[in-house]
Design a protein around this motif. Structure first.
Motif, PDB file in Angstrom:
ATOM      1  N   VAL A  89       2.313  -6.274-148.519  1.00  0.00           N
ATOM      2  CA  VAL A  89       1.583  -5.634-149.623  1.00  0.00           C
ATOM      3  C   VAL A  89       1.530  -4.132-149.341  1.00  0.00           C
ATOM      4  N   PRO A  90       2.378  -3.334-149.988  1.00  0.00           N
ATOM      5  CA  PRO A  90       2.371  -1.887-149.747  1.00  0.00           C
ATOM      6  C   PRO A  90       1.051  -1.258-150.198  1.00  0.00           C
ATOM      7  N   LEU A  91       0.455  -0.456-149.330  1.00  0.00           N
ATOM      8  CA  LEU A  91      -0.795   0.220-149.672  1.00  0.00           C
ATOM      9  C   LEU A  91      -0.536   1.281-150.743  1.00  0.00           C
ATOM     10  N   VAL A  92      -1.454   1.377-151.685  1.00  0.00           N
ATOM     11  CA  VAL A  92      -1.330   2.307-152.804  1.00  0.00           C
ATOM     12  C   VAL A  92      -2.375   3.409-152.665  1.00  0.00           C
ATOM     13  N   THR A  93      -1.969   4.659-152.906  1.00  0.00           N
ATOM     14  CA  THR A  93      -2.873   5.804-152.806  1.00  0.00           C
ATOM     15  C   THR A  93      -2.875   6.566-154.132  1.00  0.00           C
ATOM     16  N   TYR A  94      -4.059   6.862-154.619  1.00  0.00           N
ATOM     17  CA  TYR A  94      -4.195   7.632-155.867  1.00  0.00           C
ATOM     18  C   TYR A  94      -3.971   9.103-155.576  1.00  0.00           C
ATOM     19  N   GLN A  95      -3.112   9.743-156.360  1.00  0.00           N
ATOM     20  CA  GLN A  95      -2.771  11.141-156.124  1.00  0.00           C
ATOM     21  C   GLN A  95      -3.216  12.075-157.246  1.00  0.00           C
ATOM     22  N   GLY A  96      -4.013  11.576-158.190  1.00  0.00           N
ATOM     23  CA  GLY A  96      -4.475  12.423-159.278  1.00  0.00           C
ATOM     24  C   GLY A  96      -3.754  12.114-160.583  1.00  0.00           C
ATOM     25  N   MET A  97      -3.828  13.068-161.524  1.00  0.00           N
ATOM     26  CA  MET A  97      -3.265  12.844-162.843  1.00  0.00           C
ATOM     27  C   MET A  97      -2.208  13.891-163.175  1.00  0.00           C
ATOM     28  N   TYR A  98      -1.294  13.480-164.038  1.00  0.00           N
ATOM     29  CA  TYR A  98      -0.277  14.381-164.552  1.00  0.00           C
ATOM     30  C   TYR A  98      -0.111  14.118-166.039  1.00  0.00           C
ATOM     31  N   GLU A  99      -0.536  15.084-166.859  1.00  0.00           N
ATOM     32  CA  GLU A  99      -0.386  14.993-168.311  1.00  0.00           C
ATOM     33  C   GLU A  99      -0.904  13.665-168.881  1.00  0.00           C
ATOM     34  N   GLY A 100      -2.081  13.269-168.404  1.00  0.00           N
ATOM     35  CA  GLY A 100      -2.700  12.053-168.929  1.00  0.00           C
ATOM     36  C   GLY A 100      -2.277  10.768-168.244  1.00  0.00           C
ATOM     37  N   ILE A 150       6.660   6.600-156.213  1.00  0.00           N
ATOM     38  CA  ILE A 150       5.640   7.319-156.987  1.00  0.00           C
ATOM     39  C   ILE A 150       5.584   6.697-158.364  1.00  0.00           C
ATOM     40  N   GLN A 151       4.427   6.196-158.722  1.00  0.00           N
ATOM     41  CA  GLN A 151       4.271   5.487-159.999  1.00  0.00           C
ATOM     42  C   GLN A 151       3.385   6.299-160.940  1.00  0.00           C
ATOM     43  N   PHE A 152       3.865   6.483-162.153  1.00  0.00           N
ATOM     44  CA  PHE A 152       3.105   7.143-163.217  1.00  0.00           C
ATOM     45  C   PHE A 152       2.641   6.048-164.179  1.00  0.00           C
ATOM     46  N   ARG A 153       1.346   5.870-164.259  1.00  0.00           N
ATOM     47  CA  ARG A 153       0.792   4.759-165.033  1.00  0.00           C
ATOM     48  C   ARG A 153      -0.054   5.267-166.198  1.00  0.00           C
ATOM     49  N   SER A 154      -0.039   4.505-167.277  1.00  0.00           N
ATOM     50  CA  SER A 154      -0.870   4.854-168.424  1.00  0.00           C
ATOM     51  C   SER A 154      -2.305   4.375-168.245  1.00  0.00           C
ATOM     52  N   ASP A 155      -2.542   3.484-167.266  1.00  0.00           N
ATOM     53  CA  ASP A 155      -3.896   2.993-167.000  1.00  0.00           C
ATOM     54  C   ASP A 155      -4.223   3.188-165.527  1.00  0.00           C
ATOM     55  N   LYS A 156      -5.510   3.261-165.240  1.00  0.00           N
ATOM     56  CA  LYS A 156      -5.949   3.471-163.864  1.00  0.00           C
ATOM     57  C   LYS A 156      -6.024   2.145-163.126  1.00  0.00           C
ATOM     58  N   PHE A 172      -1.855   8.472-164.697  1.00  0.00           N
ATOM     59  CA  PHE A 172      -2.399   8.303-163.363  1.00  0.00           C
ATOM     60  C   PHE A 172      -1.230   8.175-162.380  1.00  0.00           C
ATOM     61  N   VAL A 173      -1.302   8.917-161.285  1.00  0.00           N
ATOM     62  CA  VAL A 173      -0.193   8.977-160.342  1.00  0.00           C
ATOM     63  C   VAL A 173      -0.595   8.312-159.028  1.00  0.00           C
ATOM     64  N   TYR A 174       0.270   7.392-158.565  1.00  0.00           N
ATOM     65  CA  TYR A 174       0.016   6.650-157.334  1.00  0.00           C
ATOM     66  C   TYR A 174       1.263   6.689-156.452  1.00  0.00           C
ATOM     67  N   THR A 175       1.026   6.675-155.143  1.00  0.00           N
ATOM     68  CA  THR A 175       2.136   6.595-154.204  1.00  0.00           C
ATOM     69  C   THR A 175       1.960   5.377-153.308  1.00  0.00           C
ATOM     70  N   SER A 176       3.091   4.870-152.808  1.00  0.00           N
ATOM     71  CA  SER A 176       3.068   3.738-151.876  1.00  0.00           C
ATOM     72  C   SER A 176       4.377   3.734-151.106  1.00  0.00           C
ATOM     73  N   PRO A 177       4.397   3.128-149.930  1.00  0.00           N
ATOM     74  CA  PRO A 177       5.669   2.988-149.214  1.00  0.00           C
ATOM     75  C   PRO A 177       6.663   2.216-150.068  1.00  0.00           C
ATOM     76  N   PHE A 178       7.912   2.616-150.042  1.00  0.00           N
ATOM     77  CA  PHE A 178       8.930   1.921-150.821  1.00  0.00           C
ATOM     78  C   PHE A 178       9.115   0.511-150.276  1.00  0.00           C
ATOM     79  N   ALA A 179       9.040  -0.484-151.159  1.00  0.00           N
ATOM     80  CA  ALA A 179       9.140  -1.886-150.743  1.00  0.00           C
ATOM     81  C   ALA A 179      10.593  -2.348-150.825  1.00  0.00           C
ATOM     82  N   GLU A 180      11.093  -2.865-149.721  1.00  0.00           N
ATOM     83  CA  GLU A 180      12.447  -3.400-149.698  1.00  0.00           C
ATOM     84  C   GLU A 180      12.487  -4.742-150.414  1.00  0.00           C
TER      85      GLU A 180
END
Length: 345
Positions: free
Chosen positions: A97-108, A74-80, A110-118
């Motif tokens: 290349v792990p697929l990334v899914t946008y999950q919305g925002m948290y306190e400004g 789960i990645q919390f990013r300052s940019d979209k 941008f939150v993304y999820t992806s399968p954990f890459a080994e």
């Protein structure tokens, strides 16, 4: 996380006084985990990723149940993110290349999820090795996999021939204008750049026929993960902003496999020639297998040089420091067609 990674995390949260690692973990626990695993009754735990980026904070969600265990980043990013690049890259390159899914925002953020890459970032493997060196066999495996990556999915360039030549000439002339007005700490670097441009301009027609590939815009050694024991590439991250460009456009990133920066400037490794030859041979073979035979190393290296100059000068204008000059000088020295130019940097 090691001390450096903890520092990176602290710097990310510094301008965000209302947020912390713990608050992000709580958001994952109460808002992300129920979405991803609505029927899970197993144990859930959240830990910071051992590898962090300067523009984001990444946590790892583990779920444990009798049926299966899951591991999600789960990645919390300052940019979209622009997800076009990652979706295209996943289609072309598959599971590395792990697929990334946008999950919305948290306190400004941008939150993304992806399968954990080994795997482990190449730079981390390199830095933890003795004398900042890796066995040639391991480095060659990484080089060959990246040669496949940067050429896979090639397709015909549909941009009109004359437009391509005009665009390339414009890029080079703009670079020349910029460096002519830049105050260098090492003035001879301006002469080196000018000499490189003069060598490139007469051969632009040879570049207009190069096929295009989906081009990763930051193929730095922290964005590809390798198997520590073999050097094989297991995952390539951060395809944000990837676009179709002529093959060779991001080859300058390969120089991180052929050398390293020192306080006094760029230093090639002793095995640079062998590794670089292996890289170009594999890239040319990959292109030929896709129906693009007849392409030469000279064409690929010239396309590399143009985008390298563009990248290097942009970096120069951004940082305005000696290190940026060192990198640009190192890139230029690595071009085979610049061997006849007498550097006095």
């Amino acid at each position: 996380m090691d001390d450096y990674q903890r520092l990176v995390v602290a710097q990310f949260f510094e301008p965000l006084p209302n947020l912390s690692q713990n608050s992000c973990h709580q958001f994952v626990l109460h808002h992300i985990a129920p979405i991803l695993f609505p029927n899970s009754t197993g144990k859930v735990d959240i830990q910071p990723s051992p590898f962090q980026g300067s523009m984001s904070y990444t946590a790892i969600l583990h779920t444990h149940s009798t049926s299966a265990d899951h591991c999600i980043a789960i990645q919390f990013r300052s940019d979209k993110q622009d997800l076009f690049g990652v979706n295209e890259a996943s289609r072309i390159h598959g599971t590395i290349v792990p697929l990334v899914t946008y999950q919305g925002m948290y306190e400004g953020l941008f939150v993304y999820t992806s399968p954990f890459a080994e795997g482990t970032p190449y730079i981390s493997v390199l830095m933890s090795s003795e004398d900042f060196q890796l066995p040639l066999q391991k480095k060659t495996a990484t080089v060959m996999d990246l040669a496949d990556l940067v050429t896979r999915g090639s397709r015909v360039n549909t941009t009109p021939f004359d437009t391509t030549i005009s665009d390339l000439a414009s890029i080079l002339e703009n670079i020349r204008h910029t460096v002519n007005n830049y105050i260098f700490r090492h003035a001879t670097l301006r002469n080196s750049i000018s000499a490189c441009i003069s060598r490139l301009l007469p051969g632009l027609r040879n570049l207009a026929t190069l096929p295009v590939t989906l081009t990763h815009q930051d193929l730095a050694p922290f964005n590809y993960l390798i198997d520590d024991s073999t050097g094989r590439v297991q995952a390539v991250l951060d395809w944000d902003g990837a676009i179709y460009l002529p093959v060779g456009s991001n080859f300058y990133f390969m120089d991180s496999l052929f050398g390293f920066m020192t306080p006094s400037g760029w230093q090639d490794t002793e095995d640079r020639q062998e590794l670089e030859t292996a890289f170009y041979n594999r890239a040319l073979a990959s292109l030929a297998a896709q129906g693009f035979g007849g392409i030469t190393k000279e064409q690929l290296e010239s396309q590399k040089a143009i985008r390298m100059l563009l990248y290097g000068v942009e970096r120069l204008l951004k940082f305005k420091d000696e290190r940026a000059e060192h990198y640009l000088d190192g890139y230029l020295r690595g071009l085979s067609f610049m061997n006849g130019y007498m550097f006095s940097y």
